[in-house]
Scaffold this motif. Sequence first.
Motif, PDB file in Angstrom:
ATOM      1  N   ASP A 215      40.168  68.090 -52.394  1.00 62.45           N
ATOM      2  CA  ASP A 215      40.250  66.653 -52.641  1.00 62.45           C
ATOM      3  C   ASP A 215      38.938  66.038 -53.119  1.00 62.45           C
ATOM      4  OD1 ASP A 215      38.768  66.768 -50.326  1.00 62.45           O
ATOM      5  OD2 ASP A 215      39.969  65.287 -49.229  1.00 62.45           O
ATOM      6  N   VAL A 216      37.938  66.863 -53.470  1.00 63.64           N
ATOM      7  CA  VAL A 216      36.652  66.330 -53.935  1.00 63.64           C
ATOM      8  C   VAL A 216      36.827  65.490 -55.205  1.00 63.64           C
ATOM      9  CG1 VAL A 216      34.503  67.032 -55.084  1.00 63.64           C
ATOM     10  CG2 VAL A 216      35.072  67.949 -52.842  1.00 63.64           C
ATOM     11  N   GLY A 217      37.703  65.932 -56.107  1.00 63.85           N
ATOM     12  CA  GLY A 217      37.934  65.163 -57.336  1.00 63.85           C
ATOM     13  C   GLY A 217      38.495  63.785 -57.039  1.00 63.85           C
ATOM     14  N   ARG A 218      39.416  63.710 -56.098  1.00 62.70           N
ATOM     15  CA  ARG A 218      39.990  62.411 -55.732  1.00 62.70           C
ATOM     16  C   ARG A 218      38.949  61.532 -55.036  1.00 62.70           C
ATOM     17  NH1 ARG A 218      44.135  66.031 -54.739  1.00 62.70           N
ATOM     18  NH2 ARG A 218      43.710  66.183 -52.503  1.00 62.70           N
ATOM     19  N   ASN A 228      40.394  60.678 -64.035  1.00 60.06           N
ATOM     20  CA  ASN A 228      40.934  61.553 -65.069  1.00 60.06           C
ATOM     21  C   ASN A 228      41.864  62.577 -64.396  1.00 60.06           C
ATOM     22  OD1 ASN A 228      41.201  63.763 -66.971  1.00 60.06           O
ATOM     23  ND2 ASN A 228      39.487  62.893 -68.086  1.00 60.06           N
ATOM     24  N   PRO A 229      43.080  62.797 -64.937  1.00 59.66           N
ATOM     25  CA  PRO A 229      44.034  63.709 -64.289  1.00 59.66           C
ATOM     26  C   PRO A 229      43.508  65.115 -64.039  1.00 59.66           C
ATOM     27  CG  PRO A 229      45.120  62.434 -66.013  1.00 59.66           C
ATOM     28  CD  PRO A 229      43.652  62.139 -66.137  1.00 59.66           C
ATOM     29  N   ILE A 230      42.538  65.588 -64.824  1.00 65.03           N
ATOM     30  CA  ILE A 230      42.033  66.944 -64.628  1.00 65.03           C
ATOM     31  C   ILE A 230      41.291  67.094 -63.307  1.00 65.03           C
ATOM     32  CG2 ILE A 230      41.904  67.421 -67.098  1.00 65.03           C
ATOM     33  CD1 ILE A 230      38.913  66.955 -66.986  1.00 65.03           C
ATOM     34  N   ALA A 234      46.061  69.790 -58.753  1.00 64.65           N
ATOM     35  CA  ALA A 234      46.370  70.993 -59.521  1.00 64.65           C
ATOM     36  C   ALA A 234      47.491  70.721 -60.518  1.00 64.65           C
ATOM     37  CB  ALA A 234      46.748  72.132 -58.581  1.00 64.65           C
ATOM     38  N   LEU A 235      48.485  69.945 -60.096  1.00 62.69           N
ATOM     39  CA  LEU A 235      49.628  69.667 -60.962  1.00 62.69           C
ATOM     40  C   LEU A 235      49.198  68.898 -62.210  1.00 62.69           C
ATOM     41  CD1 LEU A 235      52.675  69.848 -61.346  1.00 62.69           C
ATOM     42  CD2 LEU A 235      52.895  67.685 -60.086  1.00 62.69           C
ATOM     43  N   SER A 236      48.414  67.832 -62.032  1.00 62.29           N
ATOM     44  CA  SER A 236      48.007  67.040 -63.194  1.00 62.29           C
ATOM     45  C   SER A 236      47.005  67.802 -64.060  1.00 62.29           C
ATOM     46  CB  SER A 236      47.424  65.700 -62.753  1.00 62.29           C
ATOM     47  OG  SER A 236      46.311  65.865 -61.897  1.00 62.29           O
ATOM     48  N   ALA A 237      46.177  68.645 -63.440  1.00 60.83           N
ATOM     49  CA  ALA A 237      45.212  69.421 -64.216  1.00 60.83           C
ATOM     50  C   ALA A 237      45.898  70.478 -65.073  1.00 60.83           C
ATOM     51  CB  ALA A 237      44.196  70.077 -63.278  1.00 60.83           C
ATOM     52  N   LYS A 238      46.996  71.053 -64.572  1.00 59.11           N
ATOM     53  CA  LYS A 238      47.702  72.080 -65.328  1.00 59.11           C
ATOM     54  C   LYS A 238      48.252  71.528 -66.641  1.00 59.11           C
ATOM     55  CE  LYS A 238      48.941  75.083 -61.464  1.00 59.11           C
ATOM     56  NZ  LYS A 238      50.020  75.580 -60.563  1.00 59.11           N
ATOM     57  N   ALA A 239      48.570  70.240 -66.660  1.00 61.41           N
ATOM     58  CA  ALA A 239      49.071  69.628 -67.899  1.00 61.41           C
ATOM     59  C   ALA A 239      48.024  69.646 -68.995  1.00 61.41           C
ATOM     60  CB  ALA A 239      49.515  68.191 -67.617  1.00 61.41           C
ATOM     61  N   PHE A 240      46.752  69.820 -68.614  1.00 59.88           N
ATOM     62  CA  PHE A 240      45.662  69.853 -69.586  1.00 59.88           C
ATOM     63  C   PHE A 240      45.054  71.244 -69.711  1.00 59.88           C
ATOM     64  CE2 PHE A 240      46.167  65.477 -68.381  1.00 59.88           C
ATOM     65  CZ  PHE A 240      45.996  64.778 -69.569  1.00 59.88           C
ATOM     66  N   GLY A 241      45.764  72.242 -69.204  1.00 60.21           N
ATOM     67  CA  GLY A 241      45.354  73.623 -69.418  1.00 60.21           C
ATOM     68  C   GLY A 241      44.473  74.231 -68.343  1.00 60.21           C
ATOM     69  N   PHE A 242      44.257  73.538 -67.216  1.00 64.09           N
ATOM     70  CA  PHE A 242      43.444  74.088 -66.139  1.00 64.09           C
ATOM     71  C   PHE A 242      44.344  74.661 -65.044  1.00 64.09           C
ATOM     72  CE2 PHE A 242      40.771  70.833 -68.092  1.00 64.09           C
ATOM     73  CZ  PHE A 242      39.569  71.516 -68.257  1.00 64.09           C
ATOM     74  N   PRO A 243      43.948  75.798 -64.452  1.00 60.97           N
ATOM     75  CA  PRO A 243      44.797  76.371 -63.400  1.00 60.97           C
ATOM     76  C   PRO A 243      44.812  75.545 -62.126  1.00 60.97           C
ATOM     77  CG  PRO A 243      42.743  77.605 -63.599  1.00 60.97           C
ATOM     78  CD  PRO A 243      42.782  76.646 -64.759  1.00 60.97           C
ATOM     79  N   ARG A 244      43.717  74.819 -61.863  1.00 57.30           N
ATOM     80  CA  ARG A 244      43.615  73.931 -60.711  1.00 57.30           C
ATOM     81  C   ARG A 244      42.793  72.713 -61.132  1.00 57.30           C
ATOM     82  NH1 ARG A 244      41.685  78.675 -58.263  1.00 57.30           N
ATOM     83  NH2 ARG A 244      39.743  77.716 -57.567  1.00 57.30           N
ATOM     84  N   ALA A 245      42.729  71.723 -60.265  1.00 56.78           N
ATOM     85  CA  ALA A 245      41.864  70.581 -60.533  1.00 56.78           C
ATOM     86  C   ALA A 245      40.412  71.045 -60.612  1.00 56.78           C
ATOM     87  CB  ALA A 245      42.013  69.536 -59.430  1.00 56.78           C
ATOM     88  N   ILE A 246      39.605  70.336 -61.389  1.00 56.19           N
ATOM     89  CA  ILE A 246      38.189  70.676 -61.512  1.00 56.19           C
ATOM     90  C   ILE A 246      37.339  69.514 -60.989  1.00 56.19           C
ATOM     91  CG2 ILE A 246      38.612  72.190 -63.481  1.00 56.19           C
ATOM     92  CD1 ILE A 246      37.402  70.023 -65.289  1.00 56.19           C
ATOM     93  N   ALA A 247      36.171  69.863 -60.479  1.00 59.78           N
ATOM     94  CA  ALA A 247      35.240  68.844 -59.996  1.00 59.78           C
ATOM     95  C   ALA A 247      34.657  68.076 -61.180  1.00 59.78           C
ATOM     96  CB  ALA A 247      34.113  69.501 -59.197  1.00 59.78           C
ATOM     97  N   LEU A 280      38.703  73.586 -58.051  1.00 59.86           N
ATOM     98  CA  LEU A 280      38.830  73.115 -56.672  1.00 59.86           C
ATOM     99  C   LEU A 280      40.067  73.691 -55.989  1.00 59.86           C
ATOM    100  CD1 LEU A 280      37.917  69.367 -57.299  1.00 59.86           C
ATOM    101  CD2 LEU A 280      36.431  71.170 -56.395  1.00 59.86           C
ATOM    102  N   PRO A 281      39.954  74.105 -54.720  1.00 64.12           N
ATOM    103  CA  PRO A 281      38.712  74.210 -53.955  1.00 64.12           C
ATOM    104  C   PRO A 281      37.820  75.308 -54.519  1.00 64.12           C
ATOM    105  CG  PRO A 281      40.501  75.274 -52.776  1.00 64.12           C
ATOM    106  CD  PRO A 281      41.124  74.613 -53.972  1.00 64.12           C
ATOM    107  N   GLY A 282      36.530  75.210 -54.229  1.00 58.95           N
ATOM    108  CA  GLY A 282      35.624  76.183 -54.808  1.00 58.95           C
ATOM    109  C   GLY A 282      34.286  76.223 -54.097  1.00 58.95           C
ATOM    110  N   ARG A 283      33.522  77.215 -54.457  1.00 58.78           N
ATOM    111  CA  ARG A 283      32.186  77.427 -53.884  1.00 58.78           C
ATOM    112  C   ARG A 283      31.175  77.443 -55.029  1.00 58.78           C
ATOM    113  NH1 ARG A 283      29.839  82.411 -50.180  1.00 58.78           N
ATOM    114  NH2 ARG A 283      27.796  82.553 -51.188  1.00 58.78           N
ATOM    115  N   VAL A 284      30.042  76.792 -54.801  1.00 57.08           N
ATOM    116  CA  VAL A 284      28.949  76.802 -55.773  1.00 57.08           C
ATOM    117  C   VAL A 284      27.676  77.202 -55.045  1.00 57.08           C
ATOM    118  CG1 VAL A 284      27.650  75.495 -57.503  1.00 57.08           C
ATOM    119  CG2 VAL A 284      30.055  74.926 -57.063  1.00 57.08           C
ATOM    120  N   ASP A 285      27.015  78.240 -55.537  1.00 55.44           N
ATOM    121  CA  ASP A 285      25.725  78.655 -55.007  1.00 55.44           C
ATOM    122  C   ASP A 285      24.636  77.970 -55.837  1.00 55.44           C
ATOM    123  OD1 ASP A 285      26.926  80.431 -53.158  1.00 55.44           O
ATOM    124  OD2 ASP A 285      27.112  81.947 -54.728  1.00 55.44           O
ATOM    125  N   VAL A 286      23.807  77.176 -55.179  1.00 55.34           N
ATOM    126  CA  VAL A 286      22.829  76.352 -55.883  1.00 55.34           C
ATOM    127  C   VAL A 286      21.414  76.769 -55.486  1.00 55.34           C
ATOM    128  CG1 VAL A 286      22.169  74.005 -56.515  1.00 55.34           C
ATOM    129  CG2 VAL A 286      24.491  74.467 -55.716  1.00 55.34           C
TER     130      VAL A 286
END
Length: 317
Positions: A215-218, A228-230, A234-247, A280-286
């Motif tokens: 839910d980070v995007g929301r 932005n739907p992406i 996950a459902l709205s992001a798939k309409a734009f070609g992404f497998p899941r929502a993106i941050a 999302l969900p995801g892990r980022v090593d910074v």
Amino acid sequence: MTVLPPSRTVTGPPPGTRVETLPSVPGLGGLYVRGAAGSAAAQIPGRTTATTLPAVAHRVEGVRVDPGHLTSYQHLLGETGSDALPSGFCHVLAFPVATAVMVRTDFPLPLLGMVHVANAASVLRPVHLGDALDVTAWTQDLRAHRRGTQLDVCAEIAVDGEVAWRGISTYLAKGVHLVGGAESSDAESSVTADASDQESSGEVGASVVWRLSADVGRAYGAVSGDRNPIHMSALSAKAFGFPRAIAHGMYTAARALADVGARRGPTYDWTVEFAKPVLLPGRVDVTYTTGADGAWTYAGRSSSGRPHLAGTVIPNA
């Protein structure tokens, strides 16, 4: 020699730019509807598309920050509670005014599908809660790119007639090739996301792991207005070609800025280049690296090593 970011070299709208004053900060929801309609119209066969940017800047005067809005942003990003506005929050304030320029009928590129590839922002003097802010935005430097067309979307925040913050966002319209213009030498992204490559004697490094929930995007959409739907599901992001929502890219960049925290000083330059989006969900090593001059370099990658973003935070003396 230190190379200044574009947010320090740009000095206002290009000569000949007409400034249009808006009555208030426009809502992003309505702007996205206009942008979607304009993007659809651009696909109509035989439609003539402009090949130059509008020589117009939009301005909103006397903007006041809602304390609750600032607090929500600080809590989400991990910023310290303070009445000084973080550069990432200044970007949030200016973004609707900049978007209003990009949905004009004389703007030559479709809003939908534009990719945010880089950002540079400078806090030139502290901006505080309670200041009356004049926000101005415009576009410039339309240029060809091997994968489409690039441009810079610029915004300034002034306090008492003095520019206090400036941000430059670089966008790529993939697959849209306009007539004329020299090809940009910029690759879509030159991010290596390996701060250790830039280490030298005397530098200090640290690393953290971000674990981003679905839910980070929301959550960022709620504080930024950018729904932005992406980013929403996950459902709205798939309409734009992404497998899941993106941050949101600016969420990740602003979180890195917040991690540097007070060590950036009261005035600073902040840059970021974006590579692969964070699913999302995801892990980022910074990884964070700082040198004797106090400048910070940060880089984020996935657990498999794929780069997501890299940038700098440079205190100004």
